[in-house]
Design a protein around this motif. Structure first.
Motif, PDB file in Angstrom:
ATOM      1  N   GLY A  35     -27.293 -60.578  45.366  1.00  0.00           N
ATOM      2  CA  GLY A  35     -28.111 -60.057  46.460  1.00  0.00           C
ATOM      3  C   GLY A  35     -29.299 -60.919  46.814  1.00  0.00           C
ATOM      4  N   ALA A  36     -29.402 -62.129  46.235  1.00  0.00           N
ATOM      5  CA  ALA A  36     -30.575 -62.980  46.475  1.00  0.00           C
ATOM      6  C   ALA A  36     -30.704 -63.370  47.942  1.00  0.00           C
ATOM      7  CB  ALA A  36     -30.497 -64.234  45.602  1.00  0.00           C
ATOM      8  N   GLY A  37     -29.578 -63.496  48.631  1.00  0.00           N
ATOM      9  CA  GLY A  37     -29.635 -63.851  50.049  1.00  0.00           C
ATOM     10  C   GLY A  37     -30.318 -62.791  50.882  1.00  0.00           C
ATOM     11  N   LEU A  38     -30.128 -61.529  50.520  1.00  0.00           N
ATOM     12  CA  LEU A  38     -30.790 -60.444  51.246  1.00  0.00           C
ATOM     13  C   LEU A  38     -32.299 -60.480  51.013  1.00  0.00           C
ATOM     14  CD1 LEU A  38     -28.322 -57.475  50.588  1.00  0.00           C
ATOM     15  CD2 LEU A  38     -28.488 -58.937  52.605  1.00  0.00           C
ATOM     16  N   LYS A  76     -43.054 -63.037  38.628  1.00  0.00           N
ATOM     17  CA  LYS A  76     -44.397 -62.900  39.189  1.00  0.00           C
ATOM     18  C   LYS A  76     -44.389 -63.054  40.708  1.00  0.00           C
ATOM     19  CE  LYS A  76     -46.782 -62.787  35.192  1.00  0.00           C
ATOM     20  NZ  LYS A  76     -47.702 -61.691  34.789  1.00  0.00           N
ATOM     21  N   ALA A  77     -43.210 -62.988  41.316  1.00  0.00           N
ATOM     22  CA  ALA A  77     -43.085 -63.216  42.757  1.00  0.00           C
ATOM     23  C   ALA A  77     -43.784 -64.513  43.142  1.00  0.00           C
ATOM     24  CB  ALA A  77     -43.686 -62.042  43.542  1.00  0.00           C
ATOM     25  N   GLN A  78     -43.604 -65.525  42.268  1.00  0.00           N
ATOM     26  CA  GLN A  78     -44.321 -66.783  42.446  1.00  0.00           C
ATOM     27  C   GLN A  78     -43.550 -67.807  43.266  1.00  0.00           C
ATOM     28  OE1 GLN A  78     -42.777 -65.877  39.688  1.00  0.00           O
ATOM     29  NE2 GLN A  78     -41.752 -67.629  38.761  1.00  0.00           N
ATOM     30  N   VAL A  79     -42.362 -67.436  43.738  1.00  0.00           N
ATOM     31  CA  VAL A  79     -41.542 -68.348  44.532  1.00  0.00           C
ATOM     32  C   VAL A  79     -41.226 -67.684  45.867  1.00  0.00           C
ATOM     33  CG1 VAL A  79     -39.422 -69.704  44.617  1.00  0.00           C
ATOM     34  CG2 VAL A  79     -40.541 -69.294  42.422  1.00  0.00           C
ATOM     35  N   ALA A  80     -41.451 -68.422  46.949  1.00  0.00           N
ATOM     36  CA  ALA A  80     -41.350 -67.825  48.276  1.00  0.00           C
ATOM     37  C   ALA A  80     -39.942 -67.797  48.847  1.00  0.00           C
ATOM     38  CB  ALA A  80     -42.277 -68.567  49.242  1.00  0.00           C
ATOM     39  N   SER A  81     -39.139 -68.795  48.552  1.00  0.00           N
ATOM     40  CA  SER A  81     -37.820 -68.883  49.186  1.00  0.00           C
ATOM     41  C   SER A  81     -36.717 -69.085  48.161  1.00  0.00           C
ATOM     42  CB  SER A  81     -37.792 -70.037  50.191  1.00  0.00           C
ATOM     43  OG  SER A  81     -37.803 -71.289  49.517  1.00  0.00           O
ATOM     44  N   LEU A  82     -35.509 -68.739  48.555  1.00  0.00           N
ATOM     45  CA  LEU A  82     -34.373 -68.923  47.661  1.00  0.00           C
ATOM     46  C   LEU A  82     -34.143 -70.399  47.370  1.00  0.00           C
ATOM     47  CD1 LEU A  82     -32.050 -67.659  46.098  1.00  0.00           C
ATOM     48  CD2 LEU A  82     -30.667 -67.774  48.188  1.00  0.00           C
ATOM     49  N   ALA A 121     -29.362 -84.060  48.300  1.00  0.00           N
ATOM     50  CA  ALA A 121     -29.814 -82.975  49.169  1.00  0.00           C
ATOM     51  C   ALA A 121     -28.632 -82.132  49.636  1.00  0.00           C
ATOM     52  CB  ALA A 121     -30.571 -83.554  50.358  1.00  0.00           C
ATOM     53  N   LYS A 122     -27.521 -82.785  49.933  1.00  0.00           N
ATOM     54  CA  LYS A 122     -26.325 -82.065  50.385  1.00  0.00           C
ATOM     55  C   LYS A 122     -25.778 -81.174  49.280  1.00  0.00           C
ATOM     56  CE  LYS A 122     -21.745 -82.806  52.441  1.00  0.00           C
ATOM     57  NZ  LYS A 122     -20.784 -83.831  52.934  1.00  0.00           N
ATOM     58  N   GLU A 123     -25.755 -81.678  48.061  1.00  0.00           N
ATOM     59  CA  GLU A 123     -25.261 -80.884  46.942  1.00  0.00           C
ATOM     60  C   GLU A 123     -26.195 -79.712  46.649  1.00  0.00           C
ATOM     61  OE1 GLU A 123     -22.890 -84.306  44.359  1.00  0.00           O
ATOM     62  OE2 GLU A 123     -25.079 -84.128  44.197  1.00  0.00           O
ATOM     63  N   VAL A 128     -27.492 -73.818  46.954  1.00  0.00           N
ATOM     64  CA  VAL A 128     -28.304 -72.735  47.508  1.00  0.00           C
ATOM     65  C   VAL A 128     -27.437 -71.800  48.342  1.00  0.00           C
ATOM     66  CG1 VAL A 128     -30.203 -72.169  49.078  1.00  0.00           C
ATOM     67  CG2 VAL A 128     -30.426 -74.089  47.489  1.00  0.00           C
ATOM     68  N   ASP A 129     -26.527 -72.365  49.134  1.00  0.00           N
ATOM     69  CA  ASP A 129     -25.642 -71.536  49.952  1.00  0.00           C
ATOM     70  C   ASP A 129     -24.751 -70.661  49.077  1.00  0.00           C
ATOM     71  OD1 ASP A 129     -26.636 -72.474  52.323  1.00  0.00           O
ATOM     72  OD2 ASP A 129     -25.048 -73.951  52.651  1.00  0.00           O
ATOM     73  N   TYR A 130     -24.320 -71.214  47.943  1.00  0.00           N
ATOM     74  CA  TYR A 130     -23.495 -70.425  47.030  1.00  0.00           C
ATOM     75  C   TYR A 130     -24.278 -69.229  46.490  1.00  0.00           C
ATOM     76  CZ  TYR A 130     -21.497 -68.899  42.632  1.00  0.00           C
ATOM     77  OH  TYR A 130     -21.021 -68.119  41.623  1.00  0.00           O
TER      78      TYR A 130
END
Length: 317
Positions: A35-38, A76-82, A121-123, A128-130
Motif C-alpha cells: 500500500g506504499a503507493g497509496l 518518524k515520518a522522516q521521509v517525504a516520498s516513496l 537511475a533507470k533501475e 520504486v515503481d515495483y
C-alpha cells in the motif's frame, strides 16, 4: 537494548582504538511496504486535515522537513516520498550506491567512497515503481457468522476506547489503513535518542521528536508481528501496555475492558490480514473465531504468516 550486543560493540571499538567514539544502539522493526503507493499519493492538505480532525489532547502533527516537504514514510515520518524512502533504504540498509543517495561514510575509512553506481537511475525508477505497485491489504468479511459479529463488536469497542482517533480506519481516499500517519507523543518509555533523525528534524528539533512516532498503519496487523518500532511487543496486549503520552487514555480504556471486550478488539485486528493472505476469506474467519473464543490468548500464526515480511525487504529508512 541488547546488552550482549552493546558489550560486543564496545569491545570491538576498543580493539580498534575508538574508545572516544560514542556508540548508540537502537533497534528498528522493518515496516511492511504494501500500500506504499497509496501513502505516496496523499496530498499535503489531506495530511494536515488529518491533524485538524483530531481532539486537541491527542492531536498529532505533521512532520515538516527542513526543505518544507511533509513526511509520510518511516517510523518518524522522516521521509517525504516513496522514491526517497526506497533509495535511502538502498543506500543505508543495503549498502548500494544509488543516484542522489550516497552510502554512509565509514568512520574507519572516511576517505573511501564508492567508485561507481550499483543501480542506475533507470533501475532505481523500476524498483520504486515495483514498490509503488504493491497492493494494499483487503480485509474480507469473515464467512463465519459468529466471527462476523465478533468483528463488528470489536470495531465498536475500538472506537469507544478512542483507538480510532489515531488509528483511523480510512485516511482520505485510503480505505482500511488504520492510521493518521501523524506524529504522536508516546511517552518516555518508547523514546528514542532522535540522533538518527536529527538532520530531518523541524523547528521542534530532535528532543521532541525522540518521544514521537508516526502512527503505524494497522492494515496487515494479523501477519505483522512483532509490533512497535523496535519489535519489543509480541502481541496486542504488550503493544497497548506501552502506549503512554497521547496514547495513555485509550490504553487505559482498553485495559479496563472485560476479557470478552479485549478479545473482540483482537478479533477485529486479526481480520486485518496482509495482501497475500487477505484473499482467503476463511482464514480471516478462522483467526477471528480463534481469538473470539480464547480471551487474552495470542493468535496462532495463520497459514499466511510472514506475508507482511515478504513485502518489506527494504529497511526502516
Amino acid at each position: 537494548m541488547d546488552r550482549a550486543l552493546e558489550a560486543t560493540v564496545r569491545d570491538v571499538a576498543g580493539g580498534l582504538g575508538m574508545n572516544r567514539v560514542a556508540f548508540r544502539l537502537t533497534a528498528r522493526n522493518t515496516p511492511p511496504l504494501f500500500g506504499a503507493g497509496l501513502v505516496d499519493g496523499l496530498s499535503d492538505s489531506e495530511l494536515e486535515q488529518s491533524a485538524r480532525d483530531q481532539p486537541g489532547e491527542i492531536r498529532g502533527r505533521v512532520h515538516r522537513l527542513k526543505d518544507g516537504r511533509l513526511g509520510r514514510f518511516g517510523w518518524k515520518a522522516q521521509v517525504a516520498s516513496l522514491e526517497d524512502f526506497v533509495l535511502t533504504a538502498c543506500a543505508n540498509e543495503l549498502g548500494l550506491e544509488v543516484p542522489g543517495h550516497h552510502q554512509a561514510v565509514s568512520p574507519l575509512a572516511p576517505e573511501a567512497q564508492a567508485r561507481e553506481l550499483d543501480l542506475t537511475a533507470k533501475e532505481c525508477a523500476a524498483l520504486v515503481d515495483y514498490v509503488r505497485s504493491l497492493p494494499p491489504p483487503v480485509s474480507p468479511d469473515p464467512s463465519d457468522a459468529q466471527a462476523a459479529v465478533a468483528v463488528t463488536e470489536g470495531r465498536k469497542l475500538f472506537h469507544s476506547a478512542g483507538c480510532a482517533s489515531c488509528h483511523t480506519a480510512d485516511l482520505a481516499s485510503i480505505r482500511g489503513i488504520y492510521s493518521d500517519l501523524l506524529l504522536h507523543d508516546m511517552g518516555e518509555e518508547l523514546s528514542d535518542s532522535g540522533a538518527y533523525y536529527a538532520e530531518d528534524a523541524d523547528s521542534l528539533g530532535a528532543t521532541m521528536l525522540s518521544r514521537e512516532w508516526r502512527t503505524p498503519p494497522l492494515w496487515g496487523f494479523r501477519d505483522s508481528a512483532p509490533y512497535l518500532h523496535d519489535g519489543r511487543a509480541r502481541n496486542l496486549e504488550e503493544a497497548v501496555a506501552l502506549h503512554h503520552g497521547q496514547g495513555e487514555t485509550s490504553a487505559s480504556r482498553f485495559r479496563s475492558m472485560s476479557d470478552r471486550g479485549r478479545a473482540r478488539v483482537q478479533t477485529l485486528l486479526n481480520s486485518l490480514a496482509a495482501p497475500s493472505a487477505a484473499g482467503a476469506t476463511h482464514r480471516a474467519g478462522d483467526a477471528a473465531h480463534h481469538s473470539a473464543n480464547q480471551p487474552g490468548a495470542d493468535p496462532a500464526p495463520p497459514p499466511g504468516h510472514g506475508a507482511a515480511r515478504r513485502g518489506s525487504m527494504l529497511g526502516e529508512s
